[in-house]
Design an enzyme around this catalytic site. Structure first.
Site, PDB file in Angstrom:
ATOM      1  N   HIS A 189      -9.847   5.731  -3.984  1.00 24.88           N
ATOM      2  CA  HIS A 189      -9.748   7.027  -3.312  1.00 24.88           C
ATOM      3  C   HIS A 189     -11.086   7.714  -3.092  1.00 24.88           C
ATOM      4  O   HIS A 189     -11.234   8.514  -2.187  1.00 24.88           O
ATOM      5  CB  HIS A 189      -8.712   7.909  -3.999  1.00 24.88           C
ATOM      6  N   GLU A 431       5.100   0.293   1.227  1.00 19.82           N
ATOM      7  CA  GLU A 431       3.949  -0.207   0.478  1.00 19.82           C
ATOM      8  C   GLU A 431       4.391  -1.071  -0.699  1.00 19.82           C
ATOM      9  O   GLU A 431       3.589  -1.521  -1.490  1.00 19.82           O
ATOM     10  CB  GLU A 431       3.044   0.935   0.031  1.00 19.82           C
ATOM     11  N   ASP A 455      -1.634  -0.414  -0.802  1.00 17.39           N
ATOM     12  CA  ASP A 455      -0.787  -0.830  -1.913  1.00 17.39           C
ATOM     13  C   ASP A 455       0.001  -2.094  -1.595  1.00 17.39           C
ATOM     14  O   ASP A 455       0.150  -2.963  -2.442  1.00 17.39           O
ATOM     15  CB  ASP A 455       0.183   0.302  -2.301  1.00 17.39           C
ATOM     16  N   CYS A 502      -0.734   3.387   7.826  1.00 14.41           N
ATOM     17  CA  CYS A 502      -1.739   4.362   7.397  1.00 14.41           C
ATOM     18  C   CYS A 502      -2.633   3.803   6.303  1.00 14.41           C
ATOM     19  O   CYS A 502      -3.441   4.512   5.733  1.00 14.41           O
ATOM     20  CB  CYS A 502      -1.072   5.658   6.964  1.00 14.41           C
TER      21      CYS A 502
HETATM   22  C1  PEP Z   1      -1.511   2.865   1.065  1.00 17.04           C
HETATM   23  O1  PEP Z   1      -1.083   2.480  -0.017  1.00 17.04           O
HETATM   24  O2  PEP Z   1      -1.801   2.092   2.001  1.00 17.04           O
HETATM   25  C2  PEP Z   1      -1.748   4.289   1.316  1.00 17.04           C
HETATM   26  C3  PEP Z   1      -2.066   4.727   2.501  1.00 17.04           C
HETATM   27  O3  PEP Z   1      -1.619   5.131   0.258  1.00 17.04           O
HETATM   28  P1  PEP Z   1      -2.744   5.391  -0.835  1.00 17.04           P
HETATM   29  O4  PEP Z   1      -4.015   4.709  -0.361  1.00 17.04           O
HETATM   30  O5  PEP Z   1      -2.917   6.864  -0.945  1.00 17.04           O
HETATM   31  O6  PEP Z   1      -2.164   4.767  -2.036  1.00 17.04           O
HETATM   32 MG    MG Z   2      -0.279   3.890  -1.417  1.00 19.38          MG
END
Ligand code: PEP
Ligand code: MG
Length: 570
Positions: A189, A431, A455, A502
């Site tokens: 993140h 995911e 994920d 996403c």
């Molecule tokens: C993902 O898992 O692709 C996602 C967009 O969520 P995060 O990266 O916040 O886990």
């Molecule tokens: Mg995720």
């Protein structure tokens, strides 16, 4: 000087002095003292410097992030002036004839233990305050540097073993020109936040903090994932040239800012952007985003001492919706857990946090957290084009349960006379492989899918997204991933629903032709990737890619897929 290779996490080139953001070594040797009064004076001096620093940090935080974030430093200042903490330290110096460091540590530890074991959550939080503050005082007693990222006031490149999302949020973009870390991957993140802050960044270098010293000049090439230490004049000239080239390239991309996104053969797709805060919307619009495909709401819950109120959340959602006008905004409900922790919720430490009690699992068990978020979203829905998305859905029951709570709150608000939009689409993140596999069943009940490959890849390949040692298995183009993605898109289309993505894969130039061929409707990525993606898609033939999709899906390895797509698009 040797160069260091890492994972390119956020594009651009930065040249500046290194600034180590490391936890300072606060260990000390106990020595006998001559004069307790001298120790008390040393303590008073360390307290005074700490107060001055905290006043500055508080003022800075207030200016940058608002009153609420600044409050935490008011609490720290109170601790520093609290006679119930300070007097026992001084008494101990005099009565036991010990050095200031020893007295500070013993008294602080005693209070921290006492507060930690209290039933009252507010009191438990005070333990964290005392710990933070006494570390700062200890650093000043020992004469070691205590890093204050919020106070950086000259151009630097921040180096750290890892940056937590809240560290990243504190970085001032005016002075922090780039950052590099020892651990982490493209989808950790801090890397994602670096992209929304538009700061060049490299993660997973394994050795940046041990190979570079404070104030050494470094170049961070976030396009190639290379760090140059103590560059020669020649290298500086080369990289300043590259910086200019990159700026020019950005100007070229910017020409497509207001354009819709069409492939070379006239097929339209939507390019949206991912955001973490309402402040990120400006970057989305400046970079030509056609919507927000993922608003990660957990940042509203992080970097503070307590849950955000319903009204605070409403203000944030309303701000995003209003800024985006009639463009779609997909808001994801709280996805806490994994690498995103909330200290104040006091969740048990888990052996496998990415497989644990996170996201929708946590929300369904803790409706006192979930319901206010849903209410805030429903109230904000009249201010724009809102879509609500649940994270980490593994079973249909979870989706049904979450949707039922949403409808329950909608009903309640309507009964209270509050206006709520009747056109909110409700979808899920795909995911978890179980959901991708039975996407067909889900497609009958959800309004849309957004594929979270960050994920999905780690769960499908059983390769932790944060672990550099298994990063070779983290393969977005692996046929297993592509077959799951294809399954989700086909399932959506068979029910006339839309499928987006996403995860970071959506903005990856190697993946984009593959996804276009699979028929993805919406690509949501870091804002800075939108214009390069639009440029790329204009040069691709969707029909040609789609005609070759079965061949691609039947391949055995990621490498074969990449080779094949390269040939198709050259
Ligand atoms: C993902 O898992 O692709 C996602 C967009 O969520 P995060 O990266 O916040 O886990
Ligand atoms: Mg995720």
């Amino acid at each position: 000087m040797k160069n260091i290779q890492g994972i390119a996490a956020s594009s651009g080139i930065a040249i500046a002095k290194a600034y180590h953001l490391a936890a300072p070594d606060l260990t000390f040797e106990k020595v006998a003292i001559d004069n307790p009064n001298t120790e008390i004076e040393r303590l008073d001096k360390a307290l005074e410097i700490s107060k001055q620093e905290l006043e500055k940090i508080k003022a800075h935080t207030k200016k940058e992030l608002g009153d609420e974030h600044a409050e935490i430093f008011s609490a720290h200042l109170l601790v520093l002036s609290d006679p119930e903490l300070i007097n026992p330290i001084k008494d101990k110096i005099s009565s036991d004839n010990v050095m200031a460091e020893e007295a500070l540590q013993e008294v602080a530890d005693m209070f921290i233990d006492m507060f930690k074991n209290m039933d009252n959550e507010y009191m438990r939080e005070r333990a964290a305050d005392i710990q933070d503050v006494t570390k700062r005082v200890m650093a000043h007693l020992l004469g070691v540097t205590f890093p204050n990222p919020a106070l950086i006031d000259e151009e630097v490149i921040v180096l750290a073993n890892d940056l937590t999302p809240s560290d990243t949020a504190q970085l001032n973009r005016q002075f922090v020109k780039g950052f590099a870390t020892d651990i982490g991957g493209r989808t950790s993140h801090s890397a994602i936040m670096a992209r929304s802050l538009e700061i060049p960044a490299i993660v997973g270098t394994k050795e940046i903090t041990t190979s570079v010293s404070q104030d050494q000049i470094v170049i961070v090439d976030g396009n190639e994932g290379i760090i140059l230490i103590d560059p020669s004049d020649e290298e500086l000239t080369t990289y300043r040239g590259k910086q200019e080239e990159f700026a020019k390239q950005k100007e070229e991309w910017a020409k497509l800012k207001e354009e819709p996104t069409f492939s070379g053969d006239g097929e339209q797709v939507e390019l949206a952007a991912n955001i973490g805060t309402p402040e990120d919307v400006e970057g989305v619009l400046n970079n030509g985003g056609e919507g927000v495909g993922l608003y990660r709401t957990e940042f509203l819950y992080m970097g503070k001492n307590e849950l955000p109120t319903e009204d605070e959340q409403y203000d944030a959602y309303k701000s995003v919706l209003e800024q985006m006008g009639d463009k779609p905004v997909v808001v994801r409900t709280l996805d806490i857990g994994g690498d995103k922790e909330l200290d104040y919720l006091d969740l048990p430490k888990e052996l496998n946090p990415f497989l644990g009690f996170r996201a929708i699992r946590f929300c369904l068990e803790n409706e006192y957290v979930f319901r206010p978020q849903l209410r805030a979203l429903l109230r904000a829905s009249v201010h724009g084009n809102l879509k609500i998305m649940f994270p980490m859905i593994a079973t249909l029951e979870e989706f049904r349960q979450a949707k039922a709570i949403l409808l329950d709150e909608k009903e309640a608000l309507k009964n209270e006379g509050v206006k709520v939009s009747d056109h909110i689409e409700v979808g899920i993140m795909v995911e978890i492989p179980s959901t991708a596999v039975i996407a067909k069943q889900f497609a009958k009940e959800v309004d849309f899918f957004s594929i979270g490959t960050n994920d999905l890849i780690q769960y499908t390949m059983a390769a932790d997204r944060m672990n550099t040692q298994v990063s070779y298995l983290y393969q977005p183009y692996h046929p297993a991933i592509l077959n799951l993605v294809n399954n989700v898109i086909e399932a959506a289309h068979s029910e006339n629903k839309w499928a987006g993505m996403c995860g970071e894969m959506a903005g990856d130039p190697i993946a984009i032709p593959i996804l276009l061929g699979l028929g993805l409707d919406e690509f949501s990525m870091s804002a800075t990737s939108v214009l390069p993606a639009r440029t790329q898609i204009r040069g691709l033939s969707k029909k040609n890619l789609a005609a070759n999709k079965d061949k691609m899906l039947a391949m055995g390895t990621a490498e074969e897929v990449v080779e094949f797509v390269k040939e198709l698009t050259e």
